[in-house]
Scaffold this motif. Sequence first.
Motif, PDB file in Angstrom:
ATOM      1  N   THR A  68      -0.006   4.818  11.615  1.00 31.91           N
ATOM      2  CA  THR A  68       0.412   3.610  10.911  1.00 31.91           C
ATOM      3  C   THR A  68       1.815   3.772  10.354  1.00 31.91           C
ATOM      4  O   THR A  68       2.640   2.848  10.418  1.00 31.91           O
ATOM      5  CB  THR A  68      -0.573   3.284   9.771  1.00 31.91           C
ATOM      6  OG1 THR A  68      -1.890   3.109  10.322  1.00 31.91           O
ATOM      7  CG2 THR A  68      -0.163   2.022   9.037  1.00 31.91           C
ATOM      8  N   LEU A  69       2.110   4.942   9.799  1.00 33.26           N
ATOM      9  CA  LEU A  69       3.447   5.199   9.277  1.00 33.26           C
ATOM     10  C   LEU A  69       4.498   5.105  10.374  1.00 33.26           C
ATOM     11  O   LEU A  69       5.574   4.538  10.175  1.00 33.26           O
ATOM     12  CB  LEU A  69       3.494   6.578   8.619  1.00 33.26           C
ATOM     13  CG  LEU A  69       2.750   6.726   7.290  1.00 33.26           C
ATOM     14  CD1 LEU A  69       2.700   8.191   6.880  1.00 33.26           C
ATOM     15  CD2 LEU A  69       3.400   5.882   6.196  1.00 33.26           C
ATOM     16  N   VAL A  70       4.192   5.673  11.535  1.00 36.70           N
ATOM     17  CA  VAL A  70       5.135   5.620  12.654  1.00 36.70           C
ATOM     18  C   VAL A  70       5.380   4.168  13.060  1.00 36.70           C
ATOM     19  O   VAL A  70       6.533   3.746  13.257  1.00 36.70           O
ATOM     20  CB  VAL A  70       4.616   6.435  13.851  1.00 36.70           C
ATOM     21  CG1 VAL A  70       5.472   6.181  15.093  1.00 36.70           C
ATOM     22  CG2 VAL A  70       4.613   7.928  13.528  1.00 36.70           C
ATOM     23  N   ALA A  71       4.304   3.388  13.186  1.00 33.90           N
ATOM     24  CA  ALA A  71       4.445   1.986  13.573  1.00 33.90           C
ATOM     25  C   ALA A  71       5.285   1.220  12.560  1.00 33.90           C
ATOM     26  O   ALA A  71       6.151   0.409  12.927  1.00 33.90           O
ATOM     27  CB  ALA A  71       3.067   1.348  13.717  1.00 33.90           C
ATOM     28  N   ARG A  72       5.055   1.477  11.283  1.00 30.08           N
ATOM     29  CA  ARG A  72       5.821   0.783  10.246  1.00 30.08           C
ATOM     30  C   ARG A  72       7.284   1.214  10.267  1.00 30.08           C
ATOM     31  O   ARG A  72       8.189   0.393  10.087  1.00 30.08           O
ATOM     32  CB  ARG A  72       5.207   1.053   8.871  1.00 30.08           C
ATOM     33  CG  ARG A  72       3.871   0.356   8.658  1.00 30.08           C
ATOM     34  CD  ARG A  72       3.470   0.392   7.195  1.00 30.08           C
ATOM     35  NE  ARG A  72       2.258  -0.372   6.948  1.00 30.08           N
ATOM     36  CZ  ARG A  72       1.801  -0.689   5.751  1.00 30.08           C
ATOM     37  NH1 ARG A  72       2.455  -0.285   4.663  1.00 30.08           N
ATOM     38  NH2 ARG A  72       0.699  -1.395   5.609  1.00 30.08           N
ATOM     39  N   ALA A  73       7.518   2.527  10.465  1.00 29.85           N
ATOM     40  CA  ALA A  73       8.896   3.011  10.536  1.00 29.85           C
ATOM     41  C   ALA A  73       9.624   2.371  11.720  1.00 29.85           C
ATOM     42  O   ALA A  73      10.807   2.028  11.625  1.00 29.85           O
ATOM     43  CB  ALA A  73       8.911   4.531  10.646  1.00 29.85           C
ATOM     44  N   VAL A 104      11.635   1.706   5.689  1.00 24.69           N
ATOM     45  CA  VAL A 104      12.235   2.952   5.211  1.00 24.69           C
ATOM     46  C   VAL A 104      11.214   3.801   4.467  1.00 24.69           C
ATOM     47  O   VAL A 104      11.186   5.029   4.604  1.00 24.69           O
ATOM     48  CB  VAL A 104      13.445   2.646   4.304  1.00 24.69           C
ATOM     49  CG1 VAL A 104      13.993   3.925   3.691  1.00 24.69           C
ATOM     50  CG2 VAL A 104      14.529   1.934   5.085  1.00 24.69           C
ATOM     51  N   HIS A 105      10.368   3.162   3.666  1.00 30.49           N
ATOM     52  CA  HIS A 105       9.384   3.901   2.877  1.00 30.49           C
ATOM     53  C   HIS A 105       8.419   4.675   3.787  1.00 30.49           C
ATOM     54  O   HIS A 105       8.029   5.807   3.476  1.00 30.49           O
ATOM     55  CB  HIS A 105       8.601   2.938   1.984  1.00 30.49           C
ATOM     56  CG  HIS A 105       9.452   2.172   1.033  1.00 30.49           C
ATOM     57  ND1 HIS A 105      10.047   2.743  -0.068  1.00 30.49           N
ATOM     58  CD2 HIS A 105       9.827   0.865   1.028  1.00 30.49           C
ATOM     59  CE1 HIS A 105      10.747   1.825  -0.723  1.00 30.49           C
ATOM     60  NE2 HIS A 105      10.628   0.683  -0.085  1.00 30.49           N
ATOM     61  N   ALA A 106       8.040   4.076   4.908  1.00 28.40           N
ATOM     62  CA  ALA A 106       7.140   4.750   5.841  1.00 28.40           C
ATOM     63  C   ALA A 106       7.809   5.977   6.432  1.00 28.40           C
ATOM     64  O   ALA A 106       7.190   7.044   6.544  1.00 28.40           O
ATOM     65  CB  ALA A 106       6.712   3.792   6.954  1.00 28.40           C
ATOM     66  N   PHE A 107       9.100   5.854   6.792  1.00 25.12           N
ATOM     67  CA  PHE A 107       9.787   7.012   7.352  1.00 25.12           C
ATOM     68  C   PHE A 107       9.985   8.094   6.305  1.00 25.12           C
ATOM     69  O   PHE A 107       9.884   9.288   6.606  1.00 25.12           O
ATOM     70  CB  PHE A 107      11.136   6.632   7.952  1.00 25.12           C
ATOM     71  CG  PHE A 107      11.778   7.797   8.660  1.00 25.12           C
ATOM     72  CD1 PHE A 107      11.402   8.130   9.946  1.00 25.12           C
ATOM     73  CD2 PHE A 107      12.724   8.582   8.019  1.00 25.12           C
ATOM     74  CE1 PHE A 107      11.961   9.226  10.597  1.00 25.12           C
ATOM     75  CE2 PHE A 107      13.290   9.673   8.648  1.00 25.12           C
ATOM     76  CZ  PHE A 107      12.905   9.999   9.945  1.00 25.12           C
ATOM     77  N   VAL A 111       0.861  -1.179   0.000  1.00 26.52           N
ATOM     78  CA  VAL A 111       0.000   0.000   0.000  1.00 26.52           C
ATOM     79  C   VAL A 111       0.895   1.225   0.000  1.00 26.52           C
ATOM     80  O   VAL A 111       1.865   1.295   0.757  1.00 26.52           O
ATOM     81  CB  VAL A 111      -0.929   0.018   1.231  1.00 26.52           C
ATOM     82  CG1 VAL A 111      -1.777   1.278   1.245  1.00 26.52           C
ATOM     83  CG2 VAL A 111      -1.808  -1.226   1.250  1.00 26.52           C
ATOM     84  N   SER A 112       0.583   2.213  -0.834  1.00 27.33           N
ATOM     85  CA  SER A 112       1.404   3.413  -0.893  1.00 27.33           C
ATOM     86  C   SER A 112       1.443   4.100   0.471  1.00 27.33           C
ATOM     87  O   SER A 112       0.394   4.316   1.085  1.00 27.33           O
ATOM     88  CB  SER A 112       0.829   4.385  -1.929  1.00 27.33           C
ATOM     89  OG  SER A 112       1.483   5.628  -1.847  1.00 27.33           O
ATOM     90  N   PRO A 113       2.633   4.432   0.973  1.00 31.74           N
ATOM     91  CA  PRO A 113       2.721   5.125   2.259  1.00 31.74           C
ATOM     92  C   PRO A 113       1.909   6.417   2.294  1.00 31.74           C
ATOM     93  O   PRO A 113       1.403   6.812   3.343  1.00 31.74           O
ATOM     94  CB  PRO A 113       4.218   5.408   2.401  1.00 31.74           C
ATOM     95  CG  PRO A 113       4.874   4.340   1.607  1.00 31.74           C
ATOM     96  CD  PRO A 113       3.959   4.115   0.433  1.00 31.74           C
ATOM     97  N   ALA A 114       1.777   7.085   1.146  1.00 30.51           N
ATOM     98  CA  ALA A 114       1.031   8.346   1.100  1.00 30.51           C
ATOM     99  C   ALA A 114      -0.435   8.153   1.478  1.00 30.51           C
ATOM    100  O   ALA A 114      -1.105   9.104   1.877  1.00 30.51           O
ATOM    101  CB  ALA A 114       1.128   8.961  -0.291  1.00 30.51           C
ATOM    102  N   ALA A 115      -0.930   6.925   1.354  1.00 33.51           N
ATOM    103  CA  ALA A 115      -2.334   6.651   1.660  1.00 33.51           C
ATOM    104  C   ALA A 115      -2.548   6.291   3.125  1.00 33.51           C
ATOM    105  O   ALA A 115      -3.695   6.123   3.560  1.00 33.51           O
ATOM    106  CB  ALA A 115      -2.844   5.511   0.782  1.00 33.51           C
ATOM    107  N   LEU A 116      -1.476   6.176   3.908  1.00 30.87           N
ATOM    108  CA  LEU A 116      -1.576   5.725   5.291  1.00 30.87           C
ATOM    109  C   LEU A 116      -1.653   6.902   6.255  1.00 30.87           C
ATOM    110  O   LEU A 116      -1.112   7.982   5.983  1.00 30.87           O
ATOM    111  CB  LEU A 116      -0.368   4.858   5.642  1.00 30.87           C
ATOM    112  CG  LEU A 116      -0.187   3.592   4.800  1.00 30.87           C
ATOM    113  CD1 LEU A 116       1.105   2.894   5.171  1.00 30.87           C
ATOM    114  CD2 LEU A 116      -1.378   2.656   4.957  1.00 30.87           C
TER     115      LEU A 116
END
Length: 208
Positions: free
Chosen positions: A37-42, A47-50, A28-33
């Motif tokens: 969720t981005l913080v958790a993934r980072a 890397v893409h989430a950060f 899923v594109s990080p821009a859509a999150l």
Amino acid sequence: MQVPDRTPQGGPHGALPTAGVAHPAPSVSPAALDEATLVARAQDGDVHAFEELARRHQNALYRVAVRVLGQRADAEDALQEALLDAWRKIGTFRGDAAFSTWMYRIVTHRCTALMRRNRPTVPLPDEDALATDRGSPARAAEVDAELAALSRALRELPHEQRTCWVLRELEGLGYADISEITGVGETAVRGRIHRARAALAERMRAWR
């Protein structure tokens, strides 16, 4: 103003990515999150989430760095180091404050360290003021002189006062957020801002 793309490529524990190792594209594109969720993934090493978090916040962080340091080159260096710090320390973020507040704290700490290492810099005037319609040549000269006076007045403030004043007056942050960012109590924050306002008002008295 376009901020240079200086997104860090390191790991959450400080390690830089190994050359030649490909990171799989997220499903899923990080821009859509959302940010949580981005913080958790980072924090899980994505890397893409950060990179997406950095993209969302770097303009505001760069603006603060410019206003505190007064030099765009210094601000770019501070932002680069702050983003690297954030990537290395992302695992320590616990959500006690907003992620943006956590990022502001890192970039202002970097600015403080840079100011202590380097010679004093001259803060840039507010860009909104620079965009003001100056009208006649006489009015343009008056605006230039007033902006120069404001730059001198800001330069003369202790950097602790200047940082608090920038975060409050130019970024519009609340006292609690500034306290979290600077690591001092709200009473101290209010005191620094009050002293900064008084000093600027005194120095700018001739321009009223």
